[in-house]
Design a protein around this motif. Structure first.
Motif, mmCIF file in Angstrom:
data_model
loop_
_atom_site.group_PDB
_atom_site.id
_atom_site.type_symbol
_atom_site.label_atom_id
_atom_site.label_comp_id
_atom_site.label_asym_id
_atom_site.label_seq_id
_atom_site.Cartn_x
_atom_site.Cartn_y
_atom_site.Cartn_z
ATOM 1 N N UNK A 1 4.472 -7.347 14.139
ATOM 2 C CA UNK A 1 3.668 -7.425 12.924
ATOM 3 C C UNK A 1 2.209 -7.589 13.315
ATOM 4 N N UNK A 2 1.391 -6.637 12.897
ATOM 5 C CA UNK A 2 -0.033 -6.676 13.223
ATOM 6 C C UNK A 2 -0.821 -7.217 12.042
ATOM 7 N N UNK A 3 -1.775 -8.057 12.344
ATOM 8 C CA UNK A 3 -2.705 -8.578 11.342
ATOM 9 C C UNK A 3 -4.070 -7.963 11.663
ATOM 10 N N UNK A 4 -4.395 -6.878 10.969
ATOM 11 C CA UNK A 4 -5.525 -6.031 11.325
ATOM 12 C C UNK A 4 -6.772 -6.383 10.515
ATOM 13 N N UNK A 5 -7.887 -6.488 11.219
ATOM 14 C CA UNK A 5 -9.195 -6.591 10.581
ATOM 15 C C UNK A 5 -9.776 -5.175 10.516
ATOM 16 N N UNK A 6 -9.834 -4.565 9.338
ATOM 17 C CA UNK A 6 -10.272 -3.165 9.234
ATOM 18 C C UNK A 6 -11.699 -2.925 9.708
ATOM 19 N N UNK A 7 -12.508 -3.984 9.753
ATOM 20 C CA UNK A 7 -13.908 -3.830 10.148
ATOM 21 C C UNK A 7 -14.097 -3.925 11.665
ATOM 22 N N UNK A 8 -13.046 -4.355 12.360
ATOM 23 C CA UNK A 8 -13.174 -4.533 13.816
ATOM 24 C C UNK A 8 -12.120 -3.776 14.605
ATOM 25 N N UNK B 1 0.816 -1.208 0.000
ATOM 26 C CA UNK B 1 0.000 0.000 0.000
ATOM 27 C C UNK B 1 0.856 1.267 0.000
ATOM 28 N N UNK B 2 0.600 2.146 -0.968
ATOM 29 C CA UNK B 2 1.246 3.456 -0.990
ATOM 30 C C UNK B 2 0.319 4.539 -0.441
ATOM 31 N N UNK B 3 -0.982 4.232 -0.310
ATOM 32 C CA UNK B 3 -1.947 5.198 0.213
ATOM 33 C C UNK B 3 -3.086 4.421 0.862
ATOM 34 N N UNK B 4 -3.071 4.342 2.181
ATOM 35 C CA UNK B 4 -4.079 3.554 2.890
ATOM 36 C C UNK B 4 -5.489 4.115 2.703
ATOM 37 N N UNK B 5 -5.619 5.421 2.765
ATOM 38 C CA UNK B 5 -6.938 6.046 2.787
ATOM 39 C C UNK B 5 -7.780 5.690 1.560
ATOM 40 N N UNK B 6 -7.137 5.544 0.395
ATOM 41 C CA UNK B 6 -7.920 5.327 -0.830
ATOM 42 C C UNK B 6 -8.493 3.914 -0.912
ATOM 43 N N UNK B 7 -8.061 3.025 -0.005
ATOM 44 C CA UNK B 7 -8.604 1.665 0.013
ATOM 45 C C UNK B 7 -9.645 1.479 1.127
ATOM 46 N N UNK B 8 -10.185 2.579 1.606
ATOM 47 C CA UNK B 8 -11.184 2.539 2.672
ATOM 48 C C UNK B 8 -12.318 1.572 2.340
ATOM 49 N N UNK B 9 -12.536 0.609 3.242
ATOM 50 C CA UNK B 9 -13.581 -0.421 3.126
ATOM 51 C C UNK B 9 -13.333 -1.440 2.007
ATOM 52 N N UNK B 10 -12.159 -1.453 1.417
ATOM 53 C CA UNK B 10 -11.901 -2.362 0.297
ATOM 54 C C UNK B 10 -11.001 -3.539 0.666
ATOM 55 N N UNK B 11 -10.370 -3.500 1.840
ATOM 56 C CA UNK B 11 -9.405 -4.533 2.224
ATOM 57 C C UNK B 11 -10.000 -5.467 3.278
ATOM 58 N N UNK B 12 -9.714 -6.755 3.130
ATOM 59 C CA UNK B 12 -10.146 -7.737 4.140
ATOM 60 C C UNK B 12 -9.220 -7.727 5.351
ATOM 61 N N UNK B 13 -7.941 -7.524 5.107
ATOM 62 C CA UNK B 13 -6.940 -7.495 6.174
ATOM 63 C C UNK B 13 -5.860 -6.486 5.801
ATOM 64 N N UNK B 14 -5.170 -5.983 6.823
ATOM 65 C CA UNK B 14 -3.991 -5.145 6.601
ATOM 66 C C UNK B 14 -2.875 -5.657 7.510
ATOM 67 N N UNK B 15 -1.756 -6.004 6.896
ATOM 68 C CA UNK B 15 -0.576 -6.441 7.643
ATOM 69 C C UNK B 15 0.312 -5.222 7.846
ATOM 70 N N UNK B 16 0.611 -4.922 9.106
ATOM 71 C CA UNK B 16 1.367 -3.710 9.426
ATOM 72 C C UNK B 16 2.686 -4.066 10.101
#
Length: 270
Positions: free
Chosen positions: A203-210, A181-196
């Motif tokens: 290393x975080x395995x994030x659920x964007x909906x929770x 990801x080069x721009x997180x904001x533009x993928x709002x509500x489009x990703x199932x998970x985000x690895x940070x």
């Protein structure tokens, strides 16, 4: 399961992750070189010593894995022409890829690639034009599993960004989508998970909906497990409602944010 990563070392990070079929995953770090190195492992470019597996076998130099995966970095220049006949012959004969020239032409027209191209004896794309033509190329190649770094790099217009982001996360077309990801904001509500990849080598395995984050503008005795340090201190939102009420009572400045707002607070004040 699509990919299985066990005890892969990358700098000071120890990576244990799984990537599933029918899933869109974003990879994010403040260090963009780190994201690239990780994607190089996932794509099978660099040896993983059996730490990254596809169907139980190392992805490195794995012909079965390569059959249905493509890896592109949209910051790179892959094409020097828009002549579809040449592209079709080149991609088919040299690289054994199924290239759909009708899709390439349609996407190129939709994004007005020619309007972002200076044509003399060579084709010179603008920065945004290079992203457009790379996306047109991706769209025209028949691969179900994609790994893309910098998918929206150099794009500013909302219509262009939405066109690409909505199509690149299309599960009807793609089985596995992994995005540097080069721009997180533009993928709002489009990703199932985000690895940070955090500043603390976690290393975080994030659920964007929770999952959400808490941003503080200065140290205080209630902060736990800071993930990012800079102008702000950022933690996971693992605080109870009572704790959040206490912050307000004691006039501790904080803000609850989603994963898609994270970048905005890494470099700017609260």
């Amino acid at each position: 399961m699509y990919l299985d990563i066990k005890n892969l070392k990358l700098n000071k990070y120890q990576i244990n992750l799984q990537f599933n079929n029918n899933e869109v995953v974003g990879i994010f770090s403040k260090d963009k070189n780190l994201v690239k190195e990780f994607l190089d492992f996932l794509s099978g470019i660099n040896p993983t010593n059996n730490k990254c597996l596809y169907q139980g076998l190392d992805v490195f130099n794995n012909k079965e894995y390569f059959k249905d995966r493509i890896y592109m970095d949209f910051s790179r220049k892959y094409l020097s022409t828009l002549k579809v006949k040449y592209l079709e012959e080149r991609l088919t004969n040299k690289y054994k890829l199924n290239f759909n020239k009708e899709i390439f032409l349609k996407v190129s027209k939709d994004l007005d690639v020619r309007g972002e191209t200076e044509i003399t004896y060579i084709y010179k794309f603008s920065k945004s034009g290079n992203t457009f033509v790379n996306f047109a190329l991706l769209s025209a190649i028949d691969k179900r599993n994609i790994i893309i770094n910098n998918p929206t790099i150099n794009l500013n217009m909302v219509t262009d960004i939405e066109y690409i982001t909505e199509k690149i996360v299309n599960k009807a077309k793609y089985n596995s989508v992994i995005l540097g990801i080069d721009n997180l904001r533009v993928f709002n509500y489009l990703l199932d998970r985000v690895i940070i990849f955090t500043d603390t080598y976690e290393i975080l395995d994030i659920n964007p909906f929770e999952d959400s984050f808490i941003v503080f503008n200065e140290e205080n005795r209630y902060i736990r497990n800071v993930l990012f340090k800079g102008p702000n201190l950022i933690t996971l939102n693992h605080y109870s409602k009572d704790e959040l009420k206490l912050f307000s009572k004691e006039r501790i400045d904080y803000k609850k944010i989603s994963i898609y707002e994270l970048e905005s607070y890494l470099h700017g004040a609260l």
